[in-house]
Motif scaffolding. Structure first.
Motif, short mmCIF file in Angstrom:
data_model
loop_
_atom_site.label_atom_id
_atom_site.label_comp_id
_atom_site.label_asym_id
_atom_site.label_seq_id
_atom_site.Cartn_x
_atom_site.Cartn_y
_atom_site.Cartn_z
N HIS A 28 0.54 -1.34 0.23
CA HIS A 28 -0.05 0.00 0.06
C HIS A 28 0.84 1.32 0.05
O HIS A 28 0.47 2.23 0.33
N HIS A 29 2.16 1.10 -0.35
CA HIS A 29 3.10 2.33 -0.35
C HIS A 29 3.12 3.15 0.89
O HIS A 29 2.77 4.32 0.71
N GLN A 30 3.00 2.44 1.93
CA GLN A 30 2.96 3.27 3.20
C GLN A 30 4.37 3.53 3.75
O GLN A 30 5.30 2.65 3.22
N ILE A 31 4.87 4.17 4.71
CA ILE A 31 5.93 4.47 5.33
C ILE A 31 5.98 4.29 6.73
O ILE A 31 7.02 4.71 7.46
N ASP A 32 5.14 3.33 7.24
CA ASP A 32 5.17 2.81 8.65
C ASP A 32 6.37 2.50 9.15
O ASP A 32 6.87 2.60 9.96
N ILE A 33 7.14 1.82 8.12
CA ILE A 33 8.41 0.83 8.77
C ILE A 33 9.36 1.96 8.73
O ILE A 33 10.26 1.67 9.47
N LEU A 34 9.59 3.05 8.16
CA LEU A 34 10.24 4.15 8.12
C LEU A 34 10.17 5.16 9.45
O LEU A 34 10.98 5.39 10.13
N LEU A 35 8.85 5.08 9.68
CA LEU A 35 8.39 5.92 10.87
C LEU A 35 8.97 4.95 12.28
O LEU A 35 9.28 5.67 13.27
N PHE A 36 8.48 3.94 12.06
CA PHE A 36 8.89 2.72 13.16
C PHE A 36 10.56 2.97 13.50
O PHE A 36 11.21 2.94 14.49
N ALA A 37 11.11 2.95 12.24
CA ALA A 37 12.63 3.03 12.42
C ALA A 37 13.22 4.34 12.96
O ALA A 37 14.37 4.51 13.70
N VAL A 38 12.43 5.51 12.50
CA VAL A 38 13.02 6.72 13.26
C VAL A 38 12.81 6.88 14.66
O VAL A 38 13.40 7.32 15.53
N THR A 39 11.35 6.44 14.93
CA THR A 39 11.07 6.37 16.56
C THR A 39 11.87 5.66 17.29
O THR A 39 12.44 6.06 18.21
N LEU A 40 12.36 4.39 16.80
CA LEU A 40 12.92 3.30 17.53
C LEU A 40 14.43 4.07 17.60
O LEU A 40 15.25 3.75 18.76
N GLY A 41 14.93 4.48 16.55
CA GLY A 41 16.18 5.39 16.36
C GLY A 41 16.43 6.53 17.55
O GLY A 41 17.27 6.53 18.21
N GLY A 42 15.22 7.02 17.73
CA GLY A 42 15.28 8.19 18.56
C GLY A 42 15.29 7.71 19.96
O GLY A 42 15.99 8.07 20.92
N LEU A 43 14.66 6.59 20.35
CA LEU A 43 14.71 5.90 21.79
C LEU A 43 16.31 5.40 21.78
O LEU A 43 16.83 5.36 22.99
N TYR A 44 17.00 4.76 20.85
CA TYR A 44 18.22 4.42 20.95
C TYR A 44 19.15 5.47 21.25
O TYR A 44 20.09 5.23 21.98
N LEU A 45 19.16 6.23 20.54
CA LEU A 45 19.95 7.34 20.73
C LEU A 45 20.06 8.09 21.95
O LEU A 45 20.90 8.59 22.72
N GLN A 46 18.78 8.12 22.67
CA GLN A 46 18.76 8.51 24.17
C GLN A 46 19.65 7.57 24.66
O GLN A 46 20.07 7.95 26.01
N THR A 47 19.63 6.03 24.62
CA THR A 47 20.55 5.25 25.54
C THR A 47 22.14 5.68 25.30
O THR A 47 22.81 5.34 26.08
N ARG A 48 22.50 6.43 24.32
CA ARG A 48 23.77 6.89 24.07
C ARG A 48 24.06 8.34 24.56
O ARG A 48 24.89 8.91 24.10
N GLY A 49 23.03 8.74 25.25
CA GLY A 49 23.20 10.18 25.93
C GLY A 49 23.03 11.11 25.10
O GLY A 49 22.95 12.43 25.28
N ARG A 50 22.26 11.10 23.89
CA ARG A 50 21.92 12.15 22.66
C ARG A 50 20.36 12.44 22.89
O ARG A 50 19.51 11.94 22.01
N ASP A 51 19.82 13.01 24.10
CA ASP A 51 18.34 13.34 24.21
C ASP A 51 17.95 14.02 23.35
O ASP A 51 16.70 13.76 23.14
N TYR A 52 18.49 15.22 23.27
CA TYR A 52 18.04 16.10 22.21
C TYR A 52 17.66 15.71 20.76
O TYR A 52 16.68 15.84 20.13
N LEU A 53 18.31 14.93 20.23
CA LEU A 53 18.44 14.64 18.85
C LEU A 53 17.46 13.18 18.88
O LEU A 53 16.48 13.33 18.12
N GLY A 54 17.49 12.48 19.92
CA GLY A 54 16.40 11.50 20.13
C GLY A 54 15.03 11.88 20.25
O GLY A 54 14.26 11.38 19.39
N GLY A 55 14.90 12.99 21.04
CA GLY A 55 13.59 13.41 21.24
C GLY A 55 12.94 14.00 19.93
O GLY A 55 11.87 13.99 19.59
#
Length: 252
Positions: A28-55
């Motif tokens: 269906h030409h959706q972008i949910d897998i990309l949005l999931f990756a971006v959101t999960l990436g934001g959470l992961y970056l916070q584990t590396r101390g990059r709170d502002y970029l992750g948020g």
């Protein structure tokens, strides 16, 4: 131990368990897998101390599609203040930024149209697998589960039955209460237990909106990966191992 190849069971098994939703995403030409990756990436970056970029990454995902906004109150609940503040600011800024192109009045009109579509045009047809649509089919239209195998149902408008909202609110409250009880002790941010919390928020963001199409459930990649890792780790007692194996089997 330092890397995974694409054919490794740690990658392929969770992908197989989530395959239907992955296929539906691309079909269906959706972008949910990309949005999931971006959101999960934001959470992961916070584990590396990059709170502002992750948020900011979580806020950007929420501005594109509302689902990720569920992580903003979660960040506040877990006292991730910098990430939450940056996420809220990014969501607001990007959500209002089209005014620079369309103008303020046109943007407000688009917001109003979006609200009308959300209230009236999606409906509770069987393809909509949200909790709200489920209760609307059962209580509002009298359509019991597993009884429509030979009946083709097209568009199904919202029933407007008041019992639907009551059932929905009770279900949401029960899910929230269960989550608060299970995760009452705060885990180390980024730990496996913390990732399970993220999984719960991902699932809630997908199914507790007014609409949930199959490709929204691409977010099940994360809990499927965690459950599979636990199942094959050899660290579980026999009973827990069987329970997790049963959950994975049901997912298939």
């Amino acid at each position: 131990k330092s890397s995974l190849w694409v054919g490794s069971p740690e990658l392929m098994t969770p992908m197989f368990l989530t395959l239907y939703y992955c296929i539906d995403n691309f079909a269906h030409h959706q972008i949910d897998i990309l949005l999931f990756a971006v959101t999960l990436g934001g959470l992961y970056l916070q584990t590396r101390g990059r709170d502002y970029l992750g948020g900011a990454m979580i806020g950007g995902a929420a501005a594109i599609k509302v689902m990720a906004v569920a992580f903003l109150p979660y960040l506040i609940y877990r006292r991730r203040w910098r990430a939450a503040a940056c996420g809220i600011a990014t969501t607001a800024a990007l959500s209002l930024s089209p005014a620079l192109v369309f103008g303020w009045q046109t943007l407000m009109r688009y917001f109003a149209i979006w609200g009308q579509v959300a209230r009236h045009e999606w409906g509770s047809r069987p393809q909509n697998v949200s909790v709200f649509a489920m209760w609307d089919r059962i209580l509002g239209h009298g359509m019991l589960p597993f009884t429509l195998t030979s009946v083709k149902v097209g568009f199904l408008p919202w029933s407007e039955d008041p019992r639907v909202r009551v059932a929905y609110v009770l279900t949401l409250a029960l899910a929230l209460l269960a989550s608060l009880v299970v995760f009452r002790n705060e885990a180390v941010w980024g730990s496996r237990r913390s990732q399970l919390e993220w999984s719960v928020v991902f699932i809630a963001s997908a199914i507790f909106g007014p609409v949930c199409w199959a490709h929204y459930l691409i977010v099940l990649i994360l809990p499927n990966a965690i459950l599979y890792e636990a199942w094959r780790s050899g660290r579980l007692d026999s009973r827990t191992h069987k329970i997790i194996g049963g959950i994975l089997l049901v997912s298939v």
